[in-house]
Design a protein around this motif. Structure first.
Motif, mmCIF file in Angstrom:
data_model
loop_
_atom_site.group_PDB
_atom_site.id
_atom_site.type_symbol
_atom_site.label_atom_id
_atom_site.label_comp_id
_atom_site.label_asym_id
_atom_site.label_seq_id
_atom_site.Cartn_x
_atom_site.Cartn_y
_atom_site.Cartn_z
ATOM 1 N N GLY A 133 -36.228 -39.745 -24.978
ATOM 2 C CA GLY A 133 -35.466 -40.007 -26.188
ATOM 3 C C GLY A 133 -35.450 -41.493 -26.498
ATOM 4 N N LEU A 134 -34.628 -41.861 -27.452
ATOM 5 C CA LEU A 134 -34.536 -43.248 -27.896
ATOM 6 C C LEU A 134 -34.196 -44.196 -26.747
ATOM 7 C CD1 LEU A 134 -34.496 -45.350 -30.189
ATOM 8 C CD2 LEU A 134 -32.090 -44.717 -30.583
ATOM 9 N N ALA A 135 -33.236 -43.838 -25.910
ATOM 10 C CA ALA A 135 -32.845 -44.709 -24.794
ATOM 11 C C ALA A 135 -34.008 -44.908 -23.825
ATOM 12 C CB ALA A 135 -31.637 -44.133 -24.065
ATOM 13 N N GLN A 136 -34.713 -43.841 -23.510
ATOM 14 C CA GLN A 136 -35.800 -43.926 -22.531
ATOM 15 C C GLN A 136 -36.937 -44.814 -23.027
ATOM 16 O OE1 GLN A 136 -34.132 -40.933 -23.220
ATOM 17 N NE2 GLN A 136 -32.977 -41.515 -21.409
ATOM 18 N N VAL A 137 -37.321 -44.683 -24.285
ATOM 19 C CA VAL A 137 -38.437 -45.501 -24.780
ATOM 20 C C VAL A 137 -38.034 -46.956 -24.963
ATOM 21 C CG1 VAL A 137 -39.639 -43.529 -25.820
ATOM 22 C CG2 VAL A 137 -38.109 -44.935 -27.239
ATOM 23 N N ASN A 138 -36.718 -47.218 -24.923
ATOM 24 C CA ASN A 138 -36.226 -48.595 -25.010
ATOM 25 C C ASN A 138 -35.695 -49.104 -23.671
ATOM 26 O OD1 ASN A 138 -36.513 -49.525 -27.866
ATOM 27 N ND2 ASN A 138 -35.489 -47.576 -28.206
ATOM 28 N N GLU A 139 -36.010 -48.381 -22.610
ATOM 29 C CA GLU A 139 -35.662 -48.756 -21.235
ATOM 30 C C GLU A 139 -34.169 -48.971 -21.021
ATOM 31 O OE1 GLU A 139 -38.313 -51.406 -19.240
ATOM 32 O OE2 GLU A 139 -40.030 -50.648 -20.354
ATOM 33 N N ILE A 140 -33.365 -48.153 -21.685
ATOM 34 C CA ILE A 140 -31.917 -48.147 -21.466
ATOM 35 C C ILE A 140 -31.650 -47.001 -20.504
ATOM 36 C CG2 ILE A 140 -29.656 -47.825 -22.528
ATOM 37 C CD1 ILE A 140 -31.017 -48.807 -25.183
ATOM 38 N N ASP A 141 -31.102 -47.319 -19.330
ATOM 39 C CA ASP A 141 -30.914 -46.265 -18.343
ATOM 40 C C ASP A 141 -29.444 -46.057 -18.018
ATOM 41 O OD1 ASP A 141 -30.186 -48.266 -16.565
ATOM 42 O OD2 ASP A 141 -31.956 -48.058 -15.305
ATOM 43 N N MET A 142 -29.180 -45.259 -17.017
ATOM 44 C CA MET A 142 -27.821 -44.856 -16.676
ATOM 45 C C MET A 142 -27.004 -45.946 -15.996
ATOM 46 S SD MET A 142 -28.370 -40.895 -15.736
ATOM 47 C CE MET A 142 -29.232 -39.823 -16.889
ATOM 48 N N SER A 143 -27.608 -47.097 -15.756
ATOM 49 C CA SER A 143 -26.855 -48.204 -15.158
ATOM 50 C C SER A 143 -25.961 -48.889 -16.193
ATOM 51 C CB SER A 143 -27.811 -49.224 -14.519
ATOM 52 O OG SER A 143 -28.612 -49.850 -15.502
ATOM 53 N N THR A 144 -26.166 -48.570 -17.480
ATOM 54 C CA THR A 144 -25.334 -49.122 -18.556
ATOM 55 C C THR A 144 -24.757 -47.948 -19.358
ATOM 56 O OG1 THR A 144 -27.306 -49.324 -19.959
ATOM 57 C CG2 THR A 144 -26.637 -51.289 -18.725
ATOM 58 N N PRO A 145 -23.722 -47.289 -18.826
ATOM 59 C CA PRO A 145 -23.238 -46.040 -19.420
ATOM 60 C C PRO A 145 -22.777 -46.136 -20.880
ATOM 61 C CG PRO A 145 -21.946 -46.615 -17.464
ATOM 62 C CD PRO A 145 -23.001 -47.644 -17.620
ATOM 63 N N VAL A 146 -22.091 -47.199 -21.248
ATOM 64 C CA VAL A 146 -21.612 -47.310 -22.625
ATOM 65 C C VAL A 146 -22.789 -47.470 -23.586
ATOM 66 C CG1 VAL A 146 -20.219 -48.680 -24.232
ATOM 67 C CG2 VAL A 146 -19.362 -48.221 -21.920
ATOM 68 N N LEU A 147 -23.695 -48.385 -23.262
ATOM 69 C CA LEU A 147 -24.877 -48.591 -24.108
ATOM 70 C C LEU A 147 -25.717 -47.323 -24.188
ATOM 71 C CD1 LEU A 147 -26.760 -50.396 -25.772
ATOM 72 C CD2 LEU A 147 -27.802 -51.150 -23.606
ATOM 73 N N LEU A 148 -25.874 -46.627 -23.072
ATOM 74 C CA LEU A 148 -26.661 -45.396 -23.066
ATOM 75 C C LEU A 148 -26.010 -44.340 -23.954
ATOM 76 C CD1 LEU A 148 -28.980 -43.654 -22.081
ATOM 77 C CD2 LEU A 148 -27.653 -43.177 -20.008
ATOM 78 N N ALA A 149 -24.712 -44.138 -23.819
ATOM 79 C CA ALA A 149 -24.014 -43.135 -24.638
ATOM 80 C C ALA A 149 -24.087 -43.489 -26.121
ATOM 81 C CB ALA A 149 -22.569 -42.996 -24.179
ATOM 82 N N GLU A 150 -23.932 -44.783 -26.450
ATOM 83 C CA GLU A 150 -24.035 -45.212 -27.852
ATOM 84 C C GLU A 150 -25.433 -44.951 -28.403
ATOM 85 O OE1 GLU A 150 -20.828 -48.922 -27.596
ATOM 86 O OE2 GLU A 150 -22.977 -49.345 -27.543
ATOM 87 N N THR A 151 -26.447 -45.252 -27.589
ATOM 88 C CA THR A 151 -27.839 -45.046 -28.009
ATOM 89 C C THR A 151 -28.137 -43.563 -28.175
ATOM 90 O OG1 THR A 151 -28.459 -47.071 -26.850
ATOM 91 C CG2 THR A 151 -30.253 -45.570 -27.452
ATOM 92 N N ASP A 152 -27.659 -42.741 -27.225
ATOM 93 C CA ASP A 152 -27.847 -41.283 -27.320
ATOM 94 C C ASP A 152 -27.203 -40.747 -28.601
ATOM 95 O OD1 ASP A 152 -29.158 -41.190 -24.857
ATOM 96 O OD2 ASP A 152 -27.354 -40.622 -23.746
ATOM 97 N N ALA A 153 -25.978 -41.189 -28.889
ATOM 98 C CA ALA A 153 -25.270 -40.714 -30.086
ATOM 99 C C ALA A 153 -26.000 -41.136 -31.355
ATOM 100 C CB ALA A 153 -23.833 -41.249 -30.089
ATOM 101 N N ARG A 154 -26.500 -42.375 -31.381
ATOM 102 C CA ARG A 154 -27.246 -42.866 -32.550
ATOM 103 C C ARG A 154 -28.517 -42.033 -32.758
ATOM 104 N NH1 ARG A 154 -27.629 -47.867 -31.085
ATOM 105 N NH2 ARG A 154 -29.825 -47.974 -30.589
ATOM 106 N N MET A 155 -29.216 -41.726 -31.641
ATOM 107 C CA MET A 155 -30.436 -40.923 -31.747
ATOM 108 C C MET A 155 -30.113 -39.528 -32.291
ATOM 109 S SD MET A 155 -32.925 -39.433 -28.746
ATOM 110 C CE MET A 155 -31.574 -38.524 -28.031
ATOM 111 N N LEU A 156 -29.083 -38.886 -31.744
ATOM 112 C CA LEU A 156 -28.758 -37.525 -32.157
ATOM 113 C C LEU A 156 -28.305 -37.462 -33.608
ATOM 114 C CD1 LEU A 156 -26.949 -36.321 -28.923
ATOM 115 C CD2 LEU A 156 -29.232 -35.619 -29.737
ATOM 116 N N ALA A 157 -27.614 -38.493 -34.071
ATOM 117 C CA ALA A 157 -27.119 -38.512 -35.455
ATOM 118 C C ALA A 157 -28.244 -38.616 -36.473
ATOM 119 C CB ALA A 157 -26.142 -39.678 -35.638
ATOM 120 N N SER A 158 -29.370 -39.192 -36.073
ATOM 121 C CA SER A 158 -30.444 -39.408 -37.048
ATOM 122 C C SER A 158 -31.767 -38.746 -36.653
ATOM 123 C CB SER A 158 -30.677 -40.912 -37.219
ATOM 124 O OG SER A 158 -31.151 -41.468 -36.004
#
Length: 182
Positions: A133-158
């Motif tokens: 998903g968006l987080a994975q292709v931008n190298e955002i991983d589970m070590s940054t939970p808030v950023l990851l959740a925000e990125t996941d939500a942004r991806m799902l919304a659009s």
């Protein structure tokens, strides 16, 4: 619409990729003695499911998020599987069964409570978890939970059909390196 794509592409991937699966499974037998890794993960609506991957770490490695595991736990063959993302191929079975999608937020462990709460607050747990998903292709991983959740939500919304294919192609082309290991 994405469920139709998920079902079709995972079925085709499992059938066409079967010879590769067999070869990786046999090499994995020699590498760790237990080539498949199964782990309970947080699925859609917070429900548990068993994720299946090719094993990249020694069998005795603690069951923690990748960013908390030691890089010394990764086998030589595991490094190859992670670099090429071939360790993810068995998840096509999870996609075929409807537990996952090809594109969605990466499924976390139940002990990653901060990430689960951040995802719950943003409605991310309403979606099927994905292989990429968006987080994975931008190298955002589970070590940054808030950023990851925000990125996941942004991806799902659009998320559009074009994005669905874009994230898959970016992943296959080598974009994103997966969860960091310390």
């Amino acid at each position: 619409m994405s469920r139709i794509f998920d079902f079709f592409f995972s079925l085709v991937g499992l059938v066409v990729g079967f010879p590769v699966f067999v070869i990786l499974f046999i090499i994995g037998l020699f590498d760790t003695g237990s080539p498949l890794f199964r782990q309970e993960r947080v699925g859609r609506h917070g429900q548990p499911f068993i994720l299946v991957k090719f094993r990249t770490m020694r069998v005795d490695t603690a069951s923690v998020a990748s960013h908390l595991a030691s890089s010394a736990s990764i086998t030589r063959f595991g490094h190859f599987l992670r670099r090429t993302k071939l360790d993810e191929l068995p998840q096509l079975w999870n996609v075929l069964k409807g537990e996952m999608s090809l594109v969605g937020p990466r499924p976390c462990l139940f002990n990653q409570e901060e990430l689960i709460e951040e995802r719950r607050a943003r409605g991310v747990l309403d979606a099927r978890p994905g292989i990429t998903g968006l987080a994975q292709v931008n190298e955002i991983d589970m070590s940054t939970p808030v950023l990851l959740a925000e990125t996941d939500a942004r991806m799902l919304a659009s998320l559009s059909v074009g994005d669905y294919f874009k994230y898959i192609f970016m992943t296959v082309a080598g974009r994103g390196s997966g969860d960091r290991v310390r």
